[in-house]
Design a protein around this motif. Structure first.
Motif, short mmCIF file in Angstrom:
data_model
loop_
_atom_site.label_atom_id
_atom_site.label_comp_id
_atom_site.label_asym_id
_atom_site.label_seq_id
_atom_site.Cartn_x
_atom_site.Cartn_y
_atom_site.Cartn_z
N PHE A 294 -4.06 -1.84 7.60
CA PHE A 294 -3.50 -1.16 8.92
C PHE A 294 -4.58 -1.69 10.00
O PHE A 294 -4.35 -2.07 11.06
CB PHE A 294 -3.55 0.04 8.62
N VAL A 295 -5.84 -1.80 9.48
CA VAL A 295 -7.06 -2.23 10.42
C VAL A 295 -6.79 -3.66 10.57
O VAL A 295 -6.93 -4.30 11.94
CB VAL A 295 -8.42 -2.08 9.78
N ALA A 296 -6.57 -4.53 9.81
CA ALA A 296 -6.25 -6.06 10.00
C ALA A 296 -5.09 -6.20 10.86
O ALA A 296 -5.14 -7.13 11.92
CB ALA A 296 -6.21 -6.79 8.57
N GLY B 242 -4.09 -4.18 13.08
CA GLY B 242 -4.56 -3.68 14.31
C GLY B 242 -5.18 -4.65 15.15
O GLY B 242 -5.10 -5.19 16.29
N ALA B 243 -6.17 -5.29 14.43
CA ALA B 243 -7.10 -6.26 15.06
C ALA B 243 -6.23 -7.53 15.37
O ALA B 243 -6.62 -8.10 16.59
CB ALA B 243 -8.30 -6.53 13.79
N MET B 244 -5.42 -8.01 14.66
CA MET B 244 -4.77 -9.13 14.73
C MET B 244 -3.76 -8.85 16.20
O MET B 244 -3.67 -10.14 16.94
CB MET B 244 -3.84 -9.52 13.61
N LEU B 245 -3.35 -7.81 16.24
CA LEU B 245 -2.37 -7.74 17.47
C LEU B 245 -3.07 -7.60 18.81
O LEU B 245 -2.62 -8.05 19.54
CB LEU B 245 -1.60 -6.27 17.13
N ALA B 246 -4.33 -6.80 18.50
CA ALA B 246 -5.02 -6.80 19.75
C ALA B 246 -5.57 -8.20 20.16
O ALA B 246 -5.75 -8.48 21.18
CB ALA B 246 -6.35 -5.82 19.36
N GLY B 247 -6.11 -8.94 18.99
CA GLY B 247 -6.56 -10.41 19.35
C GLY B 247 -5.37 -11.13 20.06
O GLY B 247 -5.53 -12.06 20.73
N MET B 248 -4.22 -11.08 19.67
CA MET B 248 -3.14 -11.81 20.17
C MET B 248 -2.73 -11.43 21.49
O MET B 248 -2.39 -12.16 22.34
CB MET B 248 -1.86 -11.79 19.14
N ALA B 249 -2.79 -10.00 21.74
CA ALA B 249 -2.34 -9.63 22.90
C ALA B 249 -3.41 -9.99 24.09
O ALA B 249 -3.14 -10.06 25.31
CB ALA B 249 -2.20 -8.26 22.99
N SER B 250 -4.62 -10.41 23.61
CA SER B 250 -5.86 -10.58 24.43
C SER B 250 -5.94 -11.90 24.99
O SER B 250 -6.56 -12.28 25.96
CB SER B 250 -7.29 -10.01 24.00
N GLY B 251 -5.15 -12.81 24.17
CA GLY B 251 -5.04 -14.10 24.79
C GLY B 251 -5.06 -15.11 23.69
O GLY B 251 -5.05 -16.20 23.95
N GLY C 133 0.90 -1.30 -0.05
CA GLY C 133 0.06 0.07 0.00
C GLY C 133 0.69 1.22 -0.14
O GLY C 133 0.53 2.41 -0.67
N PHE C 134 1.91 1.46 0.77
CA PHE C 134 3.02 2.31 0.85
C PHE C 134 3.56 2.55 -0.77
O PHE C 134 3.87 3.54 -1.12
CB PHE C 134 3.93 2.36 2.09
N ILE C 135 4.02 1.31 -1.08
CA ILE C 135 4.84 1.50 -2.22
C ILE C 135 3.95 1.89 -3.55
O ILE C 135 4.55 2.69 -4.21
CB ILE C 135 5.31 0.01 -2.64
N TRP C 136 2.63 1.64 -3.47
CA TRP C 136 1.90 2.08 -4.52
C TRP C 136 1.00 3.21 -4.19
O TRP C 136 0.56 3.77 -5.10
CB TRP C 136 0.77 0.97 -4.91
N ASN C 137 1.34 3.66 -3.09
CA ASN C 137 0.55 5.01 -2.44
C ASN C 137 -1.07 4.82 -2.62
O ASN C 137 -1.73 5.49 -3.14
CB ASN C 137 1.14 6.22 -3.35
N ASP C 138 -1.45 3.47 -2.28
CA ASP C 138 -2.85 3.10 -2.30
C ASP C 138 -3.49 3.16 -1.06
O ASP C 138 -3.18 2.36 -0.04
CB ASP C 138 -2.98 1.83 -2.92
N ARG C 139 -4.23 4.04 -0.80
CA ARG C 139 -4.76 4.46 0.48
C ARG C 139 -5.72 3.32 1.03
O ARG C 139 -5.91 2.88 2.20
CB ARG C 139 -5.40 5.81 0.84
N ALA C 140 -6.57 2.81 0.14
CA ALA C 140 -7.47 1.71 0.27
C ALA C 140 -6.75 0.39 0.90
O ALA C 140 -7.00 -0.19 1.63
CB ALA C 140 -8.29 1.26 -0.79
N ILE C 141 -5.73 0.04 0.08
CA ILE C 141 -4.71 -1.16 0.55
C ILE C 141 -4.30 -0.69 2.05
O ILE C 141 -4.15 -1.68 3.06
CB ILE C 141 -3.86 -1.52 -0.53
N MET C 142 -3.81 0.32 2.12
CA MET C 142 -3.06 0.61 3.30
C MET C 142 -4.24 0.66 4.60
O MET C 142 -3.79 -0.10 5.53
CB MET C 142 -2.51 2.24 3.55
N LEU C 143 -5.36 1.05 4.34
CA LEU C 143 -6.42 1.12 5.37
C LEU C 143 -6.92 -0.34 5.88
O LEU C 143 -6.73 -0.76 6.85
CB LEU C 143 -7.68 2.05 4.89
N ILE C 144 -7.01 -1.03 4.76
CA ILE C 144 -7.65 -2.44 4.97
C ILE C 144 -6.67 -3.18 5.80
O ILE C 144 -6.77 -3.96 6.67
CB ILE C 144 -8.09 -3.18 3.91
#
Length: 93
Positions: free
Chosen positions: A80-82, A84-93, A67-78
């Motif tokens: 980045f959210v994924a 964050g969700a994965m890290l939060a899930g892994m940290a919770s248990g 996403g950063f290489i292509w400067n594609d905000r849609a790819i970066m957003l999805i």
């Protein structure tokens, strides 16, 4: 009439492009990230945990980089959210 690629250079900067803007680098990053992510899907299907999460993390980070290489905000957003969700899930248990 044809359209040509025009290289604009600044007088104080060399015309060499950054290595991450090289199409070969983008090609390698996207395919390696895709293969890692597919391996994560396979690991999930066969119940290989927690390896599946680490494979997914690798694929998500690779696609976030794309996403950063292509400067594609849609790819970066999805991805980045994924991430964050994965890290939060892994940290919770």
């Amino acid at each position: 009439m044809t359209v040509e690629n025009i290289e604009c250079t600044m007088p104080d900067r060399p015309s060499r492009r950054a290595f991450w803007r090289d199409p070969r680098v983008a090609f390698m990053v996207k395919w390696i990230a895709s293969v890692i992510q597919i391996a994560g899907y396979a690991a999930t299907a066969f119940g290989v945990t927690p390896l599946n999460l680490y494979l997914f993390l690798g694929g998500v980070v690779g696609w976030l980089a794309m996403g950063f290489i292509w400067n594609d905000r849609a790819i970066m957003l999805i991805h980045f959210v994924a991430l964050g969700a994965m890290l939060a899930g892994m940290a919770s248990g």
